[in-house]
Design an enzyme around this catalytic site. Sequence first.
Site: not given
Ligand code: UD1
Length: 365
Positions: A205
């Site tokens: 991820h």
């Molecule tokens: C975040 C953390 C990362 C951690 C990871 C674990 C930061 C900078 N990154 O990354 O350190 O390893 O979580 O999972 O804080 N999304 C969904 N549903 C959700 C959450 C996210 O669909 O419940 C999708 C959205 O498209 C979003 C993308 O995932 O834009 C990324 O989510 P985000 O929270 O920005 O970062 P992660 O990649 O999850």
Amino acid sequence: MKKVISVVGARPNFMKVAPIYHSSNDAKFEHKIVHTGQHYDYNLSDSFFVDLELPKPDFFLGVGSGSHSVQTAKIMMEFEKVLEIEKPDLVIVVGDVNSTIACGLVTVKMGIKLAHIEAGLRSGDRSMPEEINRIATDSISDYYFITEQSALDNLIFSGISEEKIFFVGNTMIDSLVKGLPKAELSSVLEDYQLTRGEFILATLHRPSNVDNKQSLEDFYEVFKSVSKNIKIVFPIHPRTTNKLTEFGLLEKFKSLENLVMIPPAPYIDFLKLMKYSKLVMTDSGGIQEETTYLDVPCLTLRTTTERPITIEIGSNLLINPNKDNIIDALDNSLKNPKKRIQMPLLWDGQAAKRIVKIIENKILS
Ligand code: UD1
């Protein structure tokens, strides 16, 4: 009674806070949980509250996804309102996600003491958003709870005085120890027709691995080649699903017969998948530690790690994530699995108890 607020936001936070919450049941302070809503899908959030036996959070800020700046700013605005109402004596933030730095910053700006759990870790790679979050959070915290020696060295090197640092062990391992008996009862292996010790568990991820098409195409080649010999289970993070869809690669991945693509696994199921996999390949931070505890060989598809103890004494290996490297490393590791030579110091399931004692006797006294 003194009041402590713990912040959770994203998937890797829940298992770090849960044992502190449980250990503080009889503590001399009141303990509330704030969920920023950085993660909001059932499988990335609510299912963890169920598996970790956490109550509904006292506050849910519902900030959701966005660019780093938007997400961080929204969390700050909402968390400030909570602190204005609650006026806690201490705020606890964990790990290195955007919720960690956002809430940390609000806390110290309001003159409230800040404790950072899993402080001091450094990958040295400033292109990782998490590295910036670690450095920034550690530069403003008042108390540092650490999981391994490298964290102590890093904090001392950056000028933090030793009396603010507490080497307590790893609360994520506390959750793992508590969750293992429940994991034995999970039906996840039967659900996906998996045989113990006869599959690889893969997770991906990190933006550096999944945010560009070429890298995902390379992973497709890796999965295609390796899945000829062994089943691969691949719980897919929503970021990765979104990118596979955006680049038109999802169907191609799905067409691989021996690649079992599943939704993000709930915590207890994931413990079982890790425990009974032949090896794990991942770009996660926490999984490097969990596999070290479980003594399951782990290939970390990154060039750096903020958790060097897992390399020094664990079963973890760093693999520069290009196609041929990964295929070679998987091949080698399947033939000669690397085992840990000892357990990291204080990864014994008791870290949260130590933290609560220190909060009671040293921080809030
Ligand atoms: C975040 C953390 C990362 C951690 C990871 C674990 C930061 C900078 N990154 O990354 O350190 O390893 O979580 O999972 O804080 N999304 C969904 N549903 C959700 C959450 C996210 O669909 O419940 C999708 C959205 O498209 C979003 C993308 O995932 O834009 C990324 O989510 P985000 O929270 O920005 O970062 P992660 O990649 O999850």
